[in-house]
Design a protein around this motif. Structure first.
Motif, PDB file in Angstrom:
ATOM      1  N   TYR A 308       0.848  -1.184   0.000  1.00 17.50           N
ATOM      2  CA  TYR A 308       0.000   0.000   0.000  1.00 17.50           C
ATOM      3  C   TYR A 308       0.886   1.237   0.000  1.00 17.50           C
ATOM      4  O   TYR A 308       1.258   1.756   1.047  1.00 17.50           O
ATOM      5  CB  TYR A 308      -0.906   0.023   1.225  1.00 17.50           C
ATOM      6  N   CYS A 312      -1.268   0.776  -5.191  1.00 18.68           N
ATOM      7  CA  CYS A 312      -1.111  -0.560  -4.611  1.00 18.68           C
ATOM      8  C   CYS A 312      -0.614  -1.522  -5.674  1.00 18.68           C
ATOM      9  O   CYS A 312      -1.049  -1.460  -6.828  1.00 18.68           O
ATOM     10  CB  CYS A 312      -2.439  -1.100  -4.069  1.00 18.68           C
ATOM     11  N   VAL A 453       0.695  -7.855   4.018  1.00 16.83           N
ATOM     12  CA  VAL A 453       0.621  -6.443   3.636  1.00 16.83           C
ATOM     13  C   VAL A 453       1.862  -5.691   4.099  1.00 16.83           C
ATOM     14  O   VAL A 453       2.519  -6.066   5.071  1.00 16.83           O
ATOM     15  CB  VAL A 453      -0.645  -5.771   4.215  1.00 16.83           C
ATOM     16  N   ASP A 454       2.163  -4.610   3.375  1.00 12.68           N
ATOM     17  CA  ASP A 454       3.223  -3.687   3.769  1.00 12.68           C
ATOM     18  C   ASP A 454       2.941  -2.355   3.101  1.00 12.68           C
ATOM     19  O   ASP A 454       1.938  -2.194   2.403  1.00 12.68           O
ATOM     20  CB  ASP A 454       4.610  -4.236   3.415  1.00 12.68           C
ATOM     21  N   SER A 458      -0.615   0.462   5.291  1.00 15.40           N
ATOM     22  CA  SER A 458      -0.800  -0.724   6.136  1.00 15.40           C
ATOM     23  C   SER A 458      -0.575  -0.393   7.606  1.00 15.40           C
ATOM     24  O   SER A 458      -0.929  -1.190   8.486  1.00 15.40           O
ATOM     25  CB  SER A 458       0.135  -1.854   5.700  1.00 15.40           C
ATOM     26  N   MET A 464      -6.555  -1.689   7.764  1.00 18.18           N
ATOM     27  CA  MET A 464      -6.283  -3.127   7.642  1.00 18.18           C
ATOM     28  C   MET A 464      -7.444  -3.969   8.177  1.00 18.18           C
ATOM     29  O   MET A 464      -7.726  -5.049   7.653  1.00 18.18           O
ATOM     30  CB  MET A 464      -4.985  -3.476   8.368  1.00 18.18           C
ATOM     31  N   GLN A 467      -9.866  -3.898   5.453  1.00 19.68           N
ATOM     32  CA  GLN A 467      -9.439  -4.813   4.398  1.00 19.68           C
ATOM     33  C   GLN A 467      -9.797  -6.247   4.726  1.00 19.68           C
ATOM     34  O   GLN A 467     -10.302  -6.989   3.867  1.00 19.68           O
ATOM     35  CB  GLN A 467      -7.927  -4.689   4.179  1.00 19.68           C
ATOM     36  N   ARG A 477       0.219  -8.471   8.894  1.00 21.16           N
ATOM     37  CA  ARG A 477       1.128  -7.322   8.806  1.00 21.16           C
ATOM     38  C   ARG A 477       2.384  -7.561   9.631  1.00 21.16           C
ATOM     39  O   ARG A 477       2.310  -7.850  10.816  1.00 21.16           O
ATOM     40  CB  ARG A 477       0.422  -6.065   9.313  1.00 21.16           C
ATOM     41  N   HIS A 481       8.644  -3.320   8.566  1.00 18.92           N
ATOM     42  CA  HIS A 481       7.945  -2.984   7.322  1.00 18.92           C
ATOM     43  C   HIS A 481       8.845  -2.919   6.099  1.00 18.92           C
ATOM     44  O   HIS A 481       8.350  -2.752   4.984  1.00 18.92           O
ATOM     45  CB  HIS A 481       7.232  -1.638   7.474  1.00 18.92           C
TER      46      HIS A 481
END
Length: 552
Positions: A308, A312, A453-454, A458, A464, A467, A477, A481
């Motif tokens: 993100y 994306c 995710v990153d 995020s 999140m 999501q 997550r 990161h």
């Protein structure tokens, strides 16, 4: 459910710690102590900045330096970088991070190897004899080739030539091939070098490696992930395809194309020729989105990651055979770790507006003063108040590919507040992610169990959690990161036997991971997505054909 028919989310959703997966190797204390005594450097050259991060053997960053460089926009839709500034920014980051590394008590000799990850598709040309660039780098988001793309699509149709079946990508402004054709047609000295057989073509990885090794060494190489984004490479053979070169009117005898090597290779990428890391081996090279998938340990079919950022990029591992999408996605090489292993492929979907939607609310609308405040604003209301925001600022990307849409907000009433718009902005990215994941499952036949995710957005727990609710599966997550840089470090470390098996790699960056699990019913989620789908259909056709430009 609220009267508006939208899910109510906790203002401050709290994720749970991710449990250890059964069978996943754990570091013993003794092994972790050993791994923490040596280090791997990672060059991360992105669209707006360069970074150099030094990781220890457990995948934890020890020190880093970041350098933002100038963006050049000579005309509307044009986006360029200074080739020398790309190299200079990387060298500056290496110098500053190495200095910090020594200041905290480490020796440069403890760094065993360096990996490289770069922005993809950005195109450079230079004189093979002098090494001098012949034009600024044309960056991947540049859209000056709109008209050329329309022309090439007509040619493709007339010749009955399906480029997507060979390359995994439809014709668009993104691939490097189209940018090179534009340069040959519009920049006389590029055409002169080509006619003289002196034109070198490369993406950012090739340019950096050529310079970091020293031009006199003649290191002229790319990795398979970056090569697969040029549109000159057959995705099935991972080799330059004569039919593709002929389609773009490129004479292989007049141009120098870099050798294609695996992403992890102990010899292909040479050694740094100057500076504090002089003599250090470069052993890994990946395009940035592939590097993020590796950094998230997406090593088995069905694993997916979503980064993100400004937009994306969602990559979905489909295994050792490419899957040519029937549902509006791209096919690409995910990674290639060599040593008689086959390349691993991915489906890719891109969303044009993610973090840039947040910046729109901040810079254009004055809703917030800092981008990280978006969650607080969105949490100031219980739900989206009936709003759906289709953030089609420049059309919609995968899997819709609608170029005649513009950003549209549906459902505004006198009740609408800034918080509702903020929440709808976050939800727009989440809805598009679900649409891409649905298409990926249809194309691949693999069911996704969770989404790694990153990236900047995020960091928002609210985003999140939203999501997870919309896709109906957990969102995973990491605490650390820097997954893109870590992917480059992993590729380099794997090449020199710091790690030897993928099972060992799966233990990297597992500490402190958080899971966001759905807290609404599938029926509620489905109702939300149907409203989004209806809004997408309603935003079609805002631009007439003359205005749309034919990007997609």
């Amino acid at each position: 459910m609220t009267a508006a028919g939208n899910s109510t989310l906790n203002a401050e959703p709290e994720p749970t710690s991710k449990p250890q997966r059964p069978g996943m190797p754990r570091f013993t204390t003794s092994k972790e102590n050993v791994l923490s005594t040596f280090f791997i450097g990672a060059i991360d050259q992105g669209t707006t900045s360069s970074r150099f991060i030094i990781f220890d053997g457990t995948g934890q960053p020890v020190t880093s330096h970041q350098h933002e460089f100038q963006q050049h926009y000579p005309e509307s839709g044009w986006h360029e970088h200074d080739p020398y500034e790309l190299v200079g920014s990387v060298r500056n980051c290496i110098r500053k991070a190495s200095q910090s590394f020594k200041e905290i008590g480490h020796d440069i000799e403890d760094i065993k190897v360096v990996g490289l990850t770069t922005q993809r598709e950005t195109t450079l040309v230079w004189d093979v004899e002098t090494g001098e660039p012949l034009h600024n780098a044309i960056a991947w988001p540049d859209t000056r080739t709109k008209g050329l793309v329309r022309e090439l699509k007509e040619k493709e149709k007339a010749e009955g030539f399906n480029i997507a079946e060979i390359t995994g990508m439809p014709l668009s402004t993104y691939p490097s091939a189209v940018k090179l054709v534009w340069l040959l047609r519009n920049v006389p000295k590029v055409k002169e070098a080509y006619d003289a057989g002196k034109l070198a073509f490369g993406t950012v990885d090739t340019w950096l490696l050529y310079n970091l090794n020293g031009k006199e060494k003649g290191v002229f190489v790319t990795d398979s992930t970056n090569a697969s984004r040029t549109m000159f490479v057959n995705l099935h053979t991972v080799k330059y395809d004569p039919k593709l070169l002929e389609f773009f009117d490129i004479d292989i005898n007049k141009i120098h194309l870099p050798r294609i090597s695996p992403s992890s290779d102990a010899e292909a990428y040479g050694r740094i020729s100057s500076g504090p890391l002089m003599g250090m081996k470069i052993a890994g090279c990946l395009g940035d989105q592939s590097a993020a998938l590796v950094g998230q340990q997406g090593f088995t079919p069905g694993c997916a990651k979503n980064t993100y950022g400004t937009g994306c990029f969602l990559l979905y591992n489909v295994g050792e055979k490419p899957v040519i999408s029937k549902h509006g996605l791209l096919a690409t090489i995910a990674y290639d770790f060599g040593r008689h292993r086959k390349p691993v492929y991915a489906l890719e979907g891109s969303i044009a507006v993610a973090g840039s939607g947040v910046k729109f609310l901040m810079n254009n609308m004055g809703f917030i003063t800092h981008s990280h405040k978006i969650s607080d604003l969105a949490a100031s209301v219980e739900d989206n108040g009936g709003l759906v925001f289709v953030t089609a600022f420049s059309g919609l990307f995968a899997p819709y590919w609608i170029d005649d849409a513009k950003g549209t907000i549906f459902g505004i009433t006198q009740h609408t507040q800034r918080g509702h718009i903020a929440r709808a902005t976050l939800e727009a990215t989440c809805f598009q992610t679900k649409a891409i994941l649905d298409a990926m499952e249809k194309d691949s036949g693999h069911h996704l169990s969770d989404l790694a995710v990153d990236g900047g957005m995020s960091n928002s727990n609210l985003c999140m959690q939203t999501q997870a609710n919309i896709i109906g599966i957990p969102v995973d997550r990491p605490d650390m990161h820097e997954t893109t840089s870590l992917g480059a470090a992993i590729a380099a470390g794997f090449a020199v036997d710091i790690w030897r098996e993928f099972d060992e790699l799966k233990a990297i960056n597992q500490k402190g991971r958080k899971l966001f699990t759905p807290d609404i019913t599938p029926e509620e989620s489905d109702k939300m997505f149907k409203k989004w789908a209806r809004a997408v259909e309603m935003c079609r056709g805002w631009l007439d054909p003359e205005e749309s430009g034919g990007d997609f």
